[in-house]
Design a protein around this motif. Sequence first.
Motif, PDB file in Angstrom:
ATOM      1  N   TYR A  45     -47.712  39.255 -33.190  1.00  0.00           N
ATOM      2  CA  TYR A  45     -46.796  39.808 -34.197  1.00  0.00           C
ATOM      3  C   TYR A  45     -47.360  41.161 -34.600  1.00  0.00           C
ATOM      4  CZ  TYR A  45     -44.477  40.300 -38.746  1.00  0.00           C
ATOM      5  OH  TYR A  45     -43.759  40.768 -39.824  1.00  0.00           O
ATOM      6  N   GLU A  46     -46.895  42.196 -33.925  1.00  0.00           N
ATOM      7  CA  GLU A  46     -47.530  43.515 -34.072  1.00  0.00           C
ATOM      8  C   GLU A  46     -47.437  44.107 -35.482  1.00  0.00           C
ATOM      9  OE1 GLU A  46     -47.226  46.246 -30.759  1.00  0.00           O
ATOM     10  OE2 GLU A  46     -46.625  44.611 -29.461  1.00  0.00           O
ATOM     11  N   PRO A  47     -46.332  43.870 -36.222  1.00  0.00           N
ATOM     12  CA  PRO A  47     -46.326  44.403 -37.588  1.00  0.00           C
ATOM     13  C   PRO A  47     -47.499  43.891 -38.426  1.00  0.00           C
ATOM     14  CG  PRO A  47     -44.130  43.730 -36.959  1.00  0.00           C
ATOM     15  CD  PRO A  47     -45.053  43.253 -35.872  1.00  0.00           C
ATOM     16  N   GLY A  48     -48.046  42.741 -38.029  1.00  0.00           N
ATOM     17  CA  GLY A  48     -49.185  42.169 -38.761  1.00  0.00           C
ATOM     18  C   GLY A  48     -50.452  42.998 -38.633  1.00  0.00           C
ATOM     19  N   LEU A  49     -50.523  43.871 -37.650  1.00  0.00           N
ATOM     20  CA  LEU A  49     -51.729  44.683 -37.459  1.00  0.00           C
ATOM     21  C   LEU A  49     -51.962  45.619 -38.653  1.00  0.00           C
ATOM     22  CD1 LEU A  49     -51.258  45.550 -33.676  1.00  0.00           C
ATOM     23  CD2 LEU A  49     -52.864  43.906 -34.655  1.00  0.00           C
ATOM     24  N   LEU A  50     -50.869  46.024 -39.285  1.00  0.00           N
ATOM     25  CA  LEU A  50     -50.976  46.880 -40.468  1.00  0.00           C
ATOM     26  C   LEU A  50     -51.741  46.162 -41.581  1.00  0.00           C
ATOM     27  CD1 LEU A  50     -49.909  49.509 -41.984  1.00  0.00           C
ATOM     28  CD2 LEU A  50     -47.992  48.087 -42.709  1.00  0.00           C
ATOM     29  N   TYR A  51     -51.555  44.855 -41.670  1.00  0.00           N
ATOM     30  CA  TYR A  51     -52.220  44.065 -42.711  1.00  0.00           C
ATOM     31  C   TYR A  51     -53.622  43.661 -42.266  1.00  0.00           C
ATOM     32  CZ  TYR A  51     -47.452  43.965 -44.318  1.00  0.00           C
ATOM     33  OH  TYR A  51     -46.205  44.346 -44.734  1.00  0.00           O
ATOM     34  N   LEU A  52     -53.773  43.457 -40.962  1.00  0.00           N
ATOM     35  CA  LEU A  52     -55.081  43.063 -40.428  1.00  0.00           C
ATOM     36  C   LEU A  52     -56.137  44.132 -40.706  1.00  0.00           C
ATOM     37  CD1 LEU A  52     -56.000  41.120 -37.375  1.00  0.00           C
ATOM     38  CD2 LEU A  52     -56.902  43.423 -37.405  1.00  0.00           C
ATOM     39  N   ILE A  53     -55.770  45.418 -40.591  1.00  0.00           N
ATOM     40  CA  ILE A  53     -56.788  46.472 -40.775  1.00  0.00           C
ATOM     41  C   ILE A  53     -57.281  46.545 -42.221  1.00  0.00           C
ATOM     42  CG2 ILE A  53     -56.052  47.858 -38.790  1.00  0.00           C
ATOM     43  CD1 ILE A  53     -54.627  49.744 -40.699  1.00  0.00           C
ATOM     44  N   LYS A 294     -38.329  51.924 -31.598  1.00  0.00           N
ATOM     45  CA  LYS A 294     -39.043  50.925 -30.817  1.00  0.00           C
ATOM     46  C   LYS A 294     -39.659  49.957 -31.831  1.00  0.00           C
ATOM     47  CE  LYS A 294     -39.590  53.827 -26.809  1.00  0.00           C
ATOM     48  NZ  LYS A 294     -38.339  53.296 -26.202  1.00  0.00           N
ATOM     49  N   ALA A 295     -38.812  49.020 -32.262  1.00  0.00           N
ATOM     50  CA  ALA A 295     -39.204  48.136 -33.359  1.00  0.00           C
ATOM     51  C   ALA A 295     -38.758  46.708 -33.069  1.00  0.00           C
ATOM     52  CB  ALA A 295     -38.545  48.618 -34.653  1.00  0.00           C
ATOM     53  N   GLY A 296     -39.461  45.757 -33.698  1.00  0.00           N
ATOM     54  CA  GLY A 296     -39.160  44.348 -33.483  1.00  0.00           C
ATOM     55  C   GLY A 296     -37.731  43.999 -33.854  1.00  0.00           C
ATOM     56  N   SER A 297     -37.219  44.604 -34.929  1.00  0.00           N
ATOM     57  CA  SER A 297     -35.861  44.267 -35.359  1.00  0.00           C
ATOM     58  C   SER A 297     -34.846  44.681 -34.298  1.00  0.00           C
ATOM     59  CB  SER A 297     -35.531  44.935 -36.695  1.00  0.00           C
ATOM     60  OG  SER A 297     -35.428  46.335 -36.559  1.00  0.00           O
ATOM     61  N   VAL A 298     -35.095  45.827 -33.658  1.00  0.00           N
ATOM     62  CA  VAL A 298     -34.198  46.301 -32.600  1.00  0.00           C
ATOM     63  C   VAL A 298     -34.223  45.304 -31.434  1.00  0.00           C
ATOM     64  CG1 VAL A 298     -33.868  48.123 -30.882  1.00  0.00           C
ATOM     65  CG2 VAL A 298     -34.326  48.721 -33.256  1.00  0.00           C
ATOM     66  N   ALA A 299     -35.420  44.881 -31.060  1.00  0.00           N
ATOM     67  CA  ALA A 299     -35.572  43.899 -29.983  1.00  0.00           C
ATOM     68  C   ALA A 299     -34.814  42.620 -30.329  1.00  0.00           C
ATOM     69  CB  ALA A 299     -37.052  43.597 -29.762  1.00  0.00           C
ATOM     70  N   HIS A 300     -34.932  42.198 -31.584  1.00  0.00           N
ATOM     71  CA  HIS A 300     -34.267  40.986 -32.075  1.00  0.00           C
ATOM     72  C   HIS A 300     -32.739  41.121 -31.946  1.00  0.00           C
ATOM     73  CE1 HIS A 300     -33.845  38.202 -35.881  1.00  0.00           C
ATOM     74  NE2 HIS A 300     -32.923  37.965 -34.994  1.00  0.00           N
ATOM     75  N   PHE A 301     -32.184  42.215 -32.475  1.00  0.00           N
ATOM     76  CA  PHE A 301     -30.724  42.387 -32.447  1.00  0.00           C
ATOM     77  C   PHE A 301     -30.215  42.560 -31.010  1.00  0.00           C
ATOM     78  CE2 PHE A 301     -31.643  44.333 -36.805  1.00  0.00           C
ATOM     79  CZ  PHE A 301     -31.487  43.117 -37.450  1.00  0.00           C
ATOM     80  N   ARG A 367     -44.703  35.557 -42.476  1.00  0.00           N
ATOM     81  CA  ARG A 367     -44.888  34.131 -42.144  1.00  0.00           C
ATOM     82  C   ARG A 367     -43.666  33.580 -41.403  1.00  0.00           C
ATOM     83  NH1 ARG A 367     -50.322  33.494 -43.153  1.00  0.00           N
ATOM     84  NH2 ARG A 367     -50.838  34.633 -45.033  1.00  0.00           N
ATOM     85  N   MET A 368     -42.493  34.064 -41.841  1.00  0.00           N
ATOM     86  CA  MET A 368     -41.244  33.505 -41.278  1.00  0.00           C
ATOM     87  C   MET A 368     -40.964  33.998 -39.859  1.00  0.00           C
ATOM     88  SD  MET A 368     -38.517  33.372 -44.387  1.00  0.00           S
ATOM     89  CE  MET A 368     -38.547  35.075 -44.842  1.00  0.00           C
ATOM     90  N   PHE A 369     -41.669  35.075 -39.466  1.00  0.00           N
ATOM     91  CA  PHE A 369     -41.404  35.652 -38.146  1.00  0.00           C
ATOM     92  C   PHE A 369     -41.435  34.608 -37.044  1.00  0.00           C
ATOM     93  CE2 PHE A 369     -43.273  37.019 -34.130  1.00  0.00           C
ATOM     94  CZ  PHE A 369     -42.204  37.776 -33.649  1.00  0.00           C
ATOM     95  N   TRP A 370     -42.316  33.614 -37.189  1.00  0.00           N
ATOM     96  CA  TRP A 370     -42.456  32.623 -36.107  1.00  0.00           C
ATOM     97  C   TRP A 370     -41.180  31.802 -35.927  1.00  0.00           C
ATOM     98  CZ3 TRP A 370     -45.911  34.545 -33.306  1.00  0.00           C
ATOM     99  CH2 TRP A 370     -46.983  35.225 -33.886  1.00  0.00           C
ATOM    100  N   LEU A 371     -40.342  31.746 -36.968  1.00  0.00           N
ATOM    101  CA  LEU A 371     -39.023  31.105 -36.816  1.00  0.00           C
ATOM    102  C   LEU A 371     -38.101  32.017 -36.017  1.00  0.00           C
ATOM    103  CD1 LEU A 371     -38.473  29.641 -40.407  1.00  0.00           C
ATOM    104  CD2 LEU A 371     -39.009  28.384 -38.311  1.00  0.00           C
ATOM    105  N   THR A 372     -38.215  33.326 -36.257  1.00  0.00           N
ATOM    106  CA  THR A 372     -37.438  34.283 -35.460  1.00  0.00           C
ATOM    107  C   THR A 372     -37.823  34.154 -33.993  1.00  0.00           C
ATOM    108  OG1 THR A 372     -37.267  35.842 -37.297  1.00  0.00           O
ATOM    109  CG2 THR A 372     -36.955  36.744 -35.094  1.00  0.00           C
ATOM    110  N   ALA A 373     -39.125  34.111 -33.735  1.00  0.00           N
ATOM    111  CA  ALA A 373     -39.599  34.037 -32.350  1.00  0.00           C
ATOM    112  C   ALA A 373     -39.069  32.798 -31.644  1.00  0.00           C
ATOM    113  CB  ALA A 373     -41.120  34.048 -32.325  1.00  0.00           C
ATOM    114  N   ARG A 374     -38.908  31.722 -32.404  1.00  0.00           N
ATOM    115  CA  ARG A 374     -38.373  30.480 -31.809  1.00  0.00           C
ATOM    116  C   ARG A 374     -36.860  30.532 -31.652  1.00  0.00           C
ATOM    117  NH1 ARG A 374     -42.830  28.336 -34.804  1.00  0.00           N
ATOM    118  NH2 ARG A 374     -44.115  26.974 -33.488  1.00  0.00           N
TER     119      ARG A 374
END
Lengths: 377, 73
Positions: A45-53, A294-301, A367-374
Amino acid sequence: MNVTIVGGGVAGTLTANYLATRLRDEVRRKEIEITLISDRDKLLYEPGLLYLIFNRLEEKDILRDLKILLDPGVKFVFKRADKIDLENREIRLGDEKLSYDYLVIATGSRIVPEEIPGLTKTGHWFYNLDGAVRLRDEIAKFKGGKIVVSVMGVPHKCPVAPIEVTFLLHDFLKIHGIRKSSEIIYTYPINRVFLMESVSELVQNLFTEKGIETRTFFNPIEVDAEKREVLTLEGERERFDLLISIPPHKGSKVIIDSGISDDGWVPTDRYTLKVKGHDNAFAIGDTTDLPVSKAGSVAHFQAEVVAENISAEIKGLPPTARYFGKAMCFIETSFNEATYIWFDYETQPKFVKPNKFTHWMKIAYNRMFWLTARGVL
Amino acid sequence: MVVIDARGSYCPGPLMELIKTIKKVPLGEKIELLSSDASSAKDVPEWVKRAGHELVEIKKEEDYWRIVVKKTK
């Protein structure tokens, strides 16, 4: 009949799961096989990298096994695709060849920091997991000085992340009592701080409010590791104590090796998402050459559109879904507030005032992203 | 002369294509940029001036702009 998806990132995983849901009966009757090929067995979940740093999320929060995320109706092939042969409808995986009836190319994008001499020696980035882990340590031990956040080329993944990291750095340094002994400089290649003018204006105002300096028309060509300076095509030199770069991006090597394009971006129809000149092949996510984020939301839609149309064609229904440039991005403006933008091919983004509720929606979505991924949310 | 046909690409696509190309070509080379995005007519000359190159020509054709830039440094 076989639907093959190359790439196990957000775009590929979602498409596979949406297809498995839509074609449940056909898969059960073994009339259809859905195959996902990926050289990675985990989804990041690449957006999470912003929080990881900033140590707000850890590795375990932003990685999941693809085997767990993928619908049981999807066959997972954990191999690297070496070549995509669009003419003969075949994928080469080492010595093996797989033929397909429908293809979805979701091979994403990658950073190429090696294209800026000196950057890999002394620069940092958070656009992949290794880089983000290294940067986490650097930020934690930073004792004050000059931080340069430099966007070194467009397009790049998640267009708003460089802005967010700059806002969060400001907050982080403040919390640690070193903001006054630090400078934050944000650089961007064009003559404003963001691609879209309306977003640029809001961001510039917030930067000014927070005492963040900006440099525009700033196109780095080299990093002098000894002097710790960024050198630009425009002839400027900017010294730094910590360099957080957004390195140049390219599409996947398999696209280049397959002769589909020179830079890895796949020529794609902006509405149907079909690979230009190929009726049974689609491209989605970062890998397209479309003028969208080039964003996750675009990939999703886009995954929704492609899965709907492929499934319709297979069932003999009219494939009428169209992608209209839809994108949505949260923008964290501090550790407590965020705003968001919605836009498409014809609609410019409008803002809500940065607020706590939107921030908490983003934290919840992490946290909810994993529901999107499924394929659930 | 190197020709970049960036018609159909939106801001800052044409400018970024020019920047990418100017890094590669030899000194003195001219680059012809074709752009259908009107903002290129403003952004490209502004960048060329800032980067110290020469704006040789800027002309509005029927439905696109033709901008010629010479690499001077």
